[in-house]
Design a protein around this motif. Structure first.
Motif, PDB file in Angstrom:
ATOM      1  N   ASN A 109       6.536 -13.151  -1.893  1.00 33.10           N
ATOM      2  CA  ASN A 109       5.835 -12.048  -1.425  1.00 33.10           C
ATOM      3  C   ASN A 109       6.817 -11.510  -0.150  1.00 33.10           C
ATOM      4  O   ASN A 109       6.561 -12.438   0.772  1.00 33.10           O
ATOM      5  CB  ASN A 109       4.303 -12.470  -1.098  1.00 33.10           C
ATOM      6  N   PHE A 110       6.930 -10.455  -0.297  1.00 32.47           N
ATOM      7  CA  PHE A 110       7.988 -10.044   1.032  1.00 32.47           C
ATOM      8  C   PHE A 110       7.273  -8.915   1.703  1.00 32.47           C
ATOM      9  O   PHE A 110       7.935  -8.531   2.821  1.00 32.47           O
ATOM     10  CB  PHE A 110       8.946  -9.344   0.215  1.00 32.47           C
ATOM     11  N   TRP A 111       6.054  -8.736   1.608  1.00 31.04           N
ATOM     12  CA  TRP A 111       5.434  -7.773   2.441  1.00 31.04           C
ATOM     13  C   TRP A 111       4.827  -8.275   3.602  1.00 31.04           C
ATOM     14  O   TRP A 111       4.276  -9.491   3.680  1.00 31.04           O
ATOM     15  CB  TRP A 111       4.345  -6.974   1.568  1.00 31.04           C
ATOM     16  N   LYS A 112       5.027  -7.636   4.600  1.00 34.08           N
ATOM     17  CA  LYS A 112       4.336  -8.137   6.163  1.00 34.08           C
ATOM     18  C   LYS A 112       3.269  -6.787   6.276  1.00 34.08           C
ATOM     19  O   LYS A 112       3.860  -5.684   6.002  1.00 34.08           O
ATOM     20  CB  LYS A 112       5.237  -7.996   7.250  1.00 34.08           C
ATOM     21  N   VAL A 113       2.465  -6.991   6.820  1.00 35.85           N
ATOM     22  CA  VAL A 113       1.339  -5.679   7.079  1.00 35.85           C
ATOM     23  C   VAL A 113       1.764  -5.324   8.588  1.00 35.85           C
ATOM     24  O   VAL A 113       1.635  -6.087   9.364  1.00 35.85           O
ATOM     25  CB  VAL A 113      -0.084  -6.333   7.191  1.00 35.85           C
ATOM     26  N   ALA A 114       2.144  -3.889   8.553  1.00 38.99           N
ATOM     27  CA  ALA A 114       2.458  -3.364   9.876  1.00 38.99           C
ATOM     28  C   ALA A 114       1.303  -2.586  10.708  1.00 38.99           C
ATOM     29  O   ALA A 114       1.329  -2.858  11.819  1.00 38.99           O
ATOM     30  CB  ALA A 114       3.556  -2.489   9.746  1.00 38.99           C
ATOM     31  N   ALA A 115       0.325  -2.316  10.020  1.00 47.05           N
ATOM     32  CA  ALA A 115      -0.727  -1.731  10.410  1.00 47.05           C
ATOM     33  C   ALA A 115      -1.904  -1.660   9.346  1.00 47.05           C
ATOM     34  O   ALA A 115      -1.481  -1.616   8.284  1.00 47.05           O
ATOM     35  CB  ALA A 115      -0.515  -0.323  11.054  1.00 47.05           C
ATOM     36  N   ALA A 116      -3.151  -1.800   9.868  1.00 45.49           N
ATOM     37  CA  ALA A 116      -4.065  -1.584   8.870  1.00 45.49           C
ATOM     38  C   ALA A 116      -5.438  -1.375   9.715  1.00 45.49           C
ATOM     39  O   ALA A 116      -5.654  -1.465  10.834  1.00 45.49           O
ATOM     40  CB  ALA A 116      -4.607  -3.088   8.384  1.00 45.49           C
ATOM     41  N   ALA A 117      -6.242  -0.413   9.091  1.00 51.05           N
ATOM     42  CA  ALA A 117      -7.405   0.389   9.856  1.00 51.05           C
ATOM     43  C   ALA A 117      -8.371   0.975   8.861  1.00 51.05           C
ATOM     44  O   ALA A 117      -8.145   1.368   7.868  1.00 51.05           O
ATOM     45  CB  ALA A 117      -6.824   1.382  10.913  1.00 51.05           C
ATOM     46  N   THR A 118      -9.629   0.981   9.310  1.00 47.94           N
ATOM     47  CA  THR A 118     -10.684   1.665   8.575  1.00 47.94           C
ATOM     48  C   THR A 118     -11.382   2.786   9.552  1.00 47.94           C
ATOM     49  O   THR A 118     -11.339   2.303  10.879  1.00 47.94           O
ATOM     50  CB  THR A 118     -11.806   0.935   8.034  1.00 47.94           C
ATOM     51  N   HIS A 119     -11.762   4.043   9.195  1.00 46.44           N
ATOM     52  CA  HIS A 119     -12.321   4.901  10.116  1.00 46.44           C
ATOM     53  C   HIS A 119     -13.249   5.858   9.157  1.00 46.44           C
ATOM     54  O   HIS A 119     -12.386   6.568   8.261  1.00 46.44           O
ATOM     55  CB  HIS A 119     -11.197   5.369  11.033  1.00 46.44           C
ATOM     56  N   ALA A 120     -14.236   6.030   9.363  1.00 44.96           N
ATOM     57  CA  ALA A 120     -14.820   7.183   8.896  1.00 44.96           C
ATOM     58  C   ALA A 120     -14.911   7.151   7.427  1.00 44.96           C
ATOM     59  O   ALA A 120     -14.604   8.141   6.837  1.00 44.96           O
ATOM     60  CB  ALA A 120     -14.788   8.476   9.520  1.00 44.96           C
ATOM     61  N   GLY A 121     -15.084   5.912   6.614  1.00 42.45           N
ATOM     62  CA  GLY A 121     -15.095   6.019   5.384  1.00 42.45           C
ATOM     63  C   GLY A 121     -13.541   6.070   4.810  1.00 42.45           C
ATOM     64  O   GLY A 121     -13.536   5.794   3.588  1.00 42.45           O
ATOM     65  N   ASN A 131      13.815  -5.500   4.875  1.00 42.32           N
ATOM     66  CA  ASN A 131      14.951  -4.369   4.996  1.00 42.32           C
ATOM     67  C   ASN A 131      14.486  -3.187   5.844  1.00 42.32           C
ATOM     68  O   ASN A 131      15.405  -1.996   5.974  1.00 42.32           O
ATOM     69  CB  ASN A 131      15.383  -3.949   3.691  1.00 42.32           C
ATOM     70  N   GLY A 132      13.318  -3.045   6.282  1.00 45.42           N
ATOM     71  CA  GLY A 132      12.745  -1.946   7.235  1.00 45.42           C
ATOM     72  C   GLY A 132      12.101  -0.899   6.334  1.00 45.42           C
ATOM     73  O   GLY A 132      11.433   0.050   7.071  1.00 45.42           O
ATOM     74  N   GLN A 133      12.102  -0.901   5.197  1.00 42.58           N
ATOM     75  CA  GLN A 133      11.406   0.208   4.430  1.00 42.58           C
ATOM     76  C   GLN A 133       9.535  -0.294   4.528  1.00 42.58           C
ATOM     77  O   GLN A 133       9.314  -1.314   4.565  1.00 42.58           O
ATOM     78  CB  GLN A 133      11.765   0.014   2.834  1.00 42.58           C
ATOM     79  N   ARG A 134       9.095   0.932   4.426  1.00 48.71           N
ATOM     80  CA  ARG A 134       7.764   0.795   4.671  1.00 48.71           C
ATOM     81  C   ARG A 134       6.910   1.564   3.609  1.00 48.71           C
ATOM     82  O   ARG A 134       7.460   2.576   3.027  1.00 48.71           O
ATOM     83  CB  ARG A 134       7.296   1.425   6.145  1.00 48.71           C
ATOM     84  N   LEU A 135       5.837   1.328   3.403  1.00 49.89           N
ATOM     85  CA  LEU A 135       4.807   1.972   2.334  1.00 49.89           C
ATOM     86  C   LEU A 135       3.443   2.061   3.028  1.00 49.89           C
ATOM     87  O   LEU A 135       2.764   1.056   3.394  1.00 49.89           O
ATOM     88  CB  LEU A 135       4.807   0.870   1.129  1.00 49.89           C
ATOM     89  N   PHE A 136       2.921   3.371   2.833  1.00 46.79           N
ATOM     90  CA  PHE A 136       1.625   3.418   3.509  1.00 46.79           C
ATOM     91  C   PHE A 136       0.722   3.715   2.172  1.00 46.79           C
ATOM     92  O   PHE A 136       1.229   4.173   1.006  1.00 46.79           O
ATOM     93  CB  PHE A 136       1.547   4.981   3.958  1.00 46.79           C
ATOM     94  N   SER A 137      -0.493   3.246   2.146  1.00 50.89           N
ATOM     95  CA  SER A 137      -1.377   3.319   1.085  1.00 50.89           C
ATOM     96  C   SER A 137      -2.829   3.253   1.601  1.00 50.89           C
ATOM     97  O   SER A 137      -3.227   2.611   2.784  1.00 50.89           O
ATOM     98  CB  SER A 137      -1.366   2.125   0.180  1.00 50.89           C
TER      99      SER A 137
END
Length: 168
Positions: A109-121, A131-137
């Protein structure tokens, strides 16, 4: 020739991780599932999957998932979950999350969590590769009626759990 570099595609985040419990029994595609169907509408692109689940407590629920990926907006997608009580008044627990703990080739598993949040649903995560690539979901939940809702976090997963009862 001999290659100097090896390239491969890393598994992405599971942006549709869905776990369903009926009267505290996990719903899995097993002998407790009947009338399974899967349909793809080529006109709209909507994928529908459904089945009936009988819980050990005797309750029976019709489960239907409808998924759609936008052809106009590659970042647009939606999932609709429809649950109908066919027998009894089951208690439902439905967990929906973004999961960056996806394993590549069964062990990495190569992923590190850079940010995670919940707000208003809304729930969102940013995963980062070495390698520096990022993915937003991210996702937003809408329900057709009031339900009890809570947030849950794991090392590489963030989601919401909905709890409610159904009636025939």
């Amino acid at each position: 020739g001999i290659t100097k570099k090896v390239h491969y595609m890393i598994n992405s985040a599971n942006w549709l991780k869905t776990e369903l419990f009926v009267d505290d029994a996990p719903v899995r595609l097993s002998s407790a599932v009947r009338d399974f169907y899967r349909e793809l509408d080529f006109r709209t692109g909507e994928l529908t999957r459904g089945y009936r689940f009988a819980s050990p407590s005797g309750a029976e629920v019709a489960v239907e998932f409808r998924r759609l990926l936008s052809m106009d907006d590659p970042a647009g997608a939606c999932q609709r979950v429809v649950l109908t009580a066919l027998k009894g008044a089951p208690k439902i627990r439905l967990s929906l999350s973004i999961d960056f703990a996806i394993v590549h080739w069964g062990k990495f598993n190569f992923w590190k969590v850079a940010a995670a949040a919940t707000h208003a649903g809304r729930t969102a995560m940013i995963g980062a590769l070495p390698n520096g690539q990022r993915l937003f979901s991210g996702f937003r939940l809408k329900t057709s009626r009031p339900v009890a809702e809570s947030e849950f976090r794991k090392e590489k997963e963030l989601g919401r759990t909905l709890s409610f009862s159904l009636s025939e």
